[in-house]
Scaffold this motif. Structure first.
Motif, PDB file in Angstrom:
ATOM      1  N   ILE A 149      -3.554  -1.380  11.847  1.00 29.98           N
ATOM      2  CA  ILE A 149      -2.615  -1.973  10.894  1.00 29.98           C
ATOM      3  C   ILE A 149      -2.907  -1.464   9.486  1.00 29.98           C
ATOM      4  O   ILE A 149      -1.991  -1.073   8.742  1.00 29.98           O
ATOM      5  N   ARG A 150      -4.185  -1.456   9.117  1.00 32.09           N
ATOM      6  CA  ARG A 150      -4.554  -0.993   7.771  1.00 32.09           C
ATOM      7  C   ARG A 150      -4.161   0.463   7.568  1.00 32.09           C
ATOM      8  O   ARG A 150      -3.620   0.834   6.512  1.00 32.09           O
ATOM      9  N   ASP A 151      -4.417   1.301   8.568  1.00 34.61           N
ATOM     10  CA  ASP A 151      -4.078   2.720   8.438  1.00 34.61           C
ATOM     11  C   ASP A 151      -2.578   2.904   8.221  1.00 34.61           C
ATOM     12  O   ASP A 151      -2.159   3.743   7.410  1.00 34.61           O
ATOM     13  N   GLU A 152      -1.760   2.120   8.934  1.00 31.68           N
ATOM     14  CA  GLU A 152      -0.314   2.260   8.768  1.00 31.68           C
ATOM     15  C   GLU A 152       0.127   1.827   7.374  1.00 31.68           C
ATOM     16  O   GLU A 152       0.989   2.462   6.756  1.00 31.68           O
ATOM     17  N   ILE A 153      -0.479   0.756   6.869  1.00 34.15           N
ATOM     18  CA  ILE A 153      -0.116   0.290   5.527  1.00 34.15           C
ATOM     19  C   ILE A 153      -0.513   1.319   4.474  1.00 34.15           C
ATOM     20  O   ILE A 153       0.275   1.665   3.582  1.00 34.15           O
ATOM     21  N   VAL A 154      -1.728   1.823   4.578  1.00 33.98           N
ATOM     22  CA  VAL A 154      -2.214   2.786   3.578  1.00 33.98           C
ATOM     23  C   VAL A 154      -1.440   4.101   3.659  1.00 33.98           C
ATOM     24  O   VAL A 154      -0.981   4.637   2.640  1.00 33.98           O
ATOM     25  N   ASP A 155      -1.285   4.627   4.866  1.00 34.67           N
ATOM     26  CA  ASP A 155      -0.670   5.947   5.023  1.00 34.67           C
ATOM     27  C   ASP A 155       0.855   5.910   4.919  1.00 34.67           C
ATOM     28  O   ASP A 155       1.449   6.740   4.232  1.00 34.67           O
ATOM     29  N   ASP A 156       1.479   4.941   5.616  1.00 30.85           N
ATOM     30  CA  ASP A 156       2.946   4.923   5.686  1.00 30.85           C
ATOM     31  C   ASP A 156       3.592   4.119   4.565  1.00 30.85           C
ATOM     32  O   ASP A 156       4.493   4.606   3.887  1.00 30.85           O
ATOM     33  N   VAL A 157       3.125   2.863   4.389  1.00 32.08           N
ATOM     34  CA  VAL A 157       3.763   2.001   3.392  1.00 32.08           C
ATOM     35  C   VAL A 157       3.458   2.471   1.980  1.00 32.08           C
ATOM     36  O   VAL A 157       4.366   2.767   1.187  1.00 32.08           O
ATOM     37  N   LEU A 158       2.169   2.534   1.649  1.00 30.08           N
ATOM     38  CA  LEU A 158       1.788   2.886   0.283  1.00 30.08           C
ATOM     39  C   LEU A 158       1.912   4.381   0.011  1.00 30.08           C
ATOM     40  O   LEU A 158       2.336   4.779  -1.087  1.00 30.08           O
ATOM     41  N   VAL A 177      -4.184 -10.613   9.183  1.00 29.02           N
ATOM     42  CA  VAL A 177      -3.849 -11.060   7.828  1.00 29.02           C
ATOM     43  C   VAL A 177      -4.208  -9.951   6.844  1.00 29.02           C
ATOM     44  O   VAL A 177      -5.356  -9.516   6.764  1.00 29.02           O
ATOM     45  N   VAL A 178      -3.206  -9.509   6.088  1.00 29.22           N
ATOM     46  CA  VAL A 178      -3.377  -8.397   5.145  1.00 29.22           C
ATOM     47  C   VAL A 178      -3.677  -8.950   3.762  1.00 29.22           C
ATOM     48  O   VAL A 178      -2.974  -9.852   3.272  1.00 29.22           O
ATOM     49  N   SER A 179      -4.715  -8.419   3.118  1.00 30.25           N
ATOM     50  CA  SER A 179      -5.055  -8.791   1.745  1.00 30.25           C
ATOM     51  C   SER A 179      -4.905  -7.562   0.860  1.00 30.25           C
ATOM     52  O   SER A 179      -5.447  -6.490   1.170  1.00 30.25           O
ATOM     53  N   LEU A 180      -4.150  -7.709  -0.229  1.00 28.82           N
ATOM     54  CA  LEU A 180      -3.891  -6.611  -1.161  1.00 28.82           C
ATOM     55  C   LEU A 180      -4.464  -6.956  -2.526  1.00 28.82           C
ATOM     56  O   LEU A 180      -4.272  -8.060  -3.036  1.00 28.82           O
ATOM     57  N   SER A 181      -5.153  -6.020  -3.128  1.00 28.15           N
ATOM     58  CA  SER A 181      -5.666  -6.191  -4.475  1.00 28.15           C
ATOM     59  C   SER A 181      -5.539  -4.862  -5.209  1.00 28.15           C
ATOM     60  O   SER A 181      -5.277  -3.827  -4.597  1.00 28.15           O
ATOM     61  N   VAL A 193       6.196  -4.234  -1.960  1.00 23.48           N
ATOM     62  CA  VAL A 193       4.980  -3.960  -1.190  1.00 23.48           C
ATOM     63  C   VAL A 193       4.744  -5.073  -0.162  1.00 23.48           C
ATOM     64  O   VAL A 193       4.440  -4.815   1.008  1.00 23.48           O
ATOM     65  N   GLU A 194       4.911  -6.319  -0.608  1.00 21.51           N
ATOM     66  CA  GLU A 194       4.709  -7.454   0.308  1.00 21.51           C
ATOM     67  C   GLU A 194       5.655  -7.390   1.498  1.00 21.51           C
ATOM     68  O   GLU A 194       5.239  -7.565   2.651  1.00 21.51           O
ATOM     69  N   ARG A 195       6.935  -7.150   1.239  1.00 21.76           N
ATOM     70  CA  ARG A 195       7.921  -7.123   2.324  1.00 21.76           C
ATOM     71  C   ARG A 195       7.645  -6.000   3.307  1.00 21.76           C
ATOM     72  O   ARG A 195       7.740  -6.185   4.528  1.00 21.76           O
ATOM     73  N   LEU A 196       7.303  -4.832   2.789  1.00 19.73           N
ATOM     74  CA  LEU A 196       7.044  -3.704   3.677  1.00 19.73           C
ATOM     75  C   LEU A 196       5.790  -3.928   4.516  1.00 19.73           C
ATOM     76  O   LEU A 196       5.752  -3.574   5.696  1.00 19.73           O
ATOM     77  N   CYS A 197       4.767  -4.514   3.908  1.00 19.05           N
ATOM     78  CA  CYS A 197       3.551  -4.812   4.672  1.00 19.05           C
ATOM     79  C   CYS A 197       3.831  -5.856   5.746  1.00 19.05           C
ATOM     80  O   CYS A 197       3.342  -5.752   6.874  1.00 19.05           O
ATOM     81  N   GLN A 198       4.634  -6.860   5.414  1.00 23.30           N
ATOM     82  CA  GLN A 198       4.950  -7.909   6.370  1.00 23.30           C
ATOM     83  C   GLN A 198       5.714  -7.367   7.567  1.00 23.30           C
ATOM     84  O   GLN A 198       5.624  -7.899   8.680  1.00 23.30           O
ATOM     85  N   ASP A 207      -1.429 -11.636   1.957  1.00 24.28           N
ATOM     86  CA  ASP A 207      -1.935 -12.261   0.738  1.00 24.28           C
ATOM     87  C   ASP A 207      -2.109 -11.166  -0.307  1.00 24.28           C
ATOM     88  O   ASP A 207      -2.706 -10.125  -0.019  1.00 24.28           O
ATOM     89  N   GLN A 208      -1.577 -11.386  -1.504  1.00 28.29           N
ATOM     90  CA  GLN A 208      -1.710 -10.353  -2.520  1.00 28.29           C
ATOM     91  C   GLN A 208      -2.209 -10.921  -3.839  1.00 28.29           C
ATOM     92  O   GLN A 208      -1.870 -12.053  -4.213  1.00 28.29           O
TER      93      GLN A 208
END
Length: 228
Positions: A149-158, A177-181, A193-198, A207-208
């Motif tokens: 999940i983290r890899d997809e968020i970092v590579d694809d979303v962000l 549960v995803v935490s963004l800072s 960012v929140e919507r795409l991660c969700q 959580d951001q």
């Protein structure tokens, strides 16, 4: 970003039966394949109904016992066609509801819930059976590993979707549960960012605690909006 579809989670090698199969053959087929229901297919492998363990049990419960007692006393009575059923075609539930391989997971889950069924045969564009999908199958995205999940968020979303500078946003995932800072350039980017991660498969919640360099949502940043 890509989202899982029915084709990704469905069972492809589907145990089936023909409408002419005896109920004993159906029961043996269910037991041999370790499944609770069988699509009933015609000679062209088009699903025409579903027969399940529950159907067989209701049929069995409707038969009078050797002492002549009414096993349905105090329960809803079965229709005469079910009581007299001898084959899969006699007992099967019709019309059969089906899914398509390209349907999304959420779309299919809603369809199952709305129709009150546990599983759907999956057919191609010609109506031929290509798989079966159950409620359990639809839960598989929830079982994705946190690192995937983290890899997809970092590579694809962000990265690919939002084209953010690497390292600007820190991502951790625990039990889905995803935490963004960190910090983004514009304040308006944060809800995006929140919507795409969700929307990433397997994410339970987001959580951001993100900061921003420019408050592009304030009236001062938009003279036309400030005038109104």
């Amino acid at each position: 970003m890509s989202h899982r579809t029915v084709a990704d989670v469905m069972t492809r090698n589907v145990a089936t039966t023909g409408p002419e199969a005896s109920l004993k053959t159906v029961a043996l087929n269910l037991d041999h394949n370790g499944v609770s229901a069988l699509p009933v297919v015609d000679t062209c492998h088009h699903p025409i109904g579903i027969v399940s363990e529950a159907d067989l049990l209701r049929r069995q419960a409707g038969l009078p016992d050797t002492e002549g007692r009414d096993p349905l006393h105090g329960t809803a009575s079965m229709d005469r066609a079910s009581m007299d059923a001898r084959t899969a075609g006699d007992l099967m539930s019709t019309p059969v509801l089906t899914a398509r391989p390209e349907w999304g997971i959420v779309e299919t889950a809603r369809f199952l819930h709305e129709r009150g069924v546990k599983r759907l045969p999956v057919v191609d564009q010609t109506g031929i059976l290509v798989g079966i999908v159950s409620r359990t199958d639809l839960l598989r995205p929830m079982l994705r590993r946190d690192d995937a999940i983290r890899d997809e968020i970092v590579d694809d979303v962000l990265g690919r979707t939002l084209r953010m500078t690497p390292g600007g946003v820190s991502v951790t995932v625990r039990d889905g549960v995803v935490s963004l800072s960190g910090q983004v350039e514009d304040r308006s980017t944060i809800p995006v960012v929140e919507r795409l991660c969700q929307s990433v498969d397997g994410v339970v919640s987001v959580d951001q605690a993100l900061g921003y360099a420019i408050d592009d949502l304030s009236p001062a940043a938009d003279p036309d909006r400030a005038a109104h």
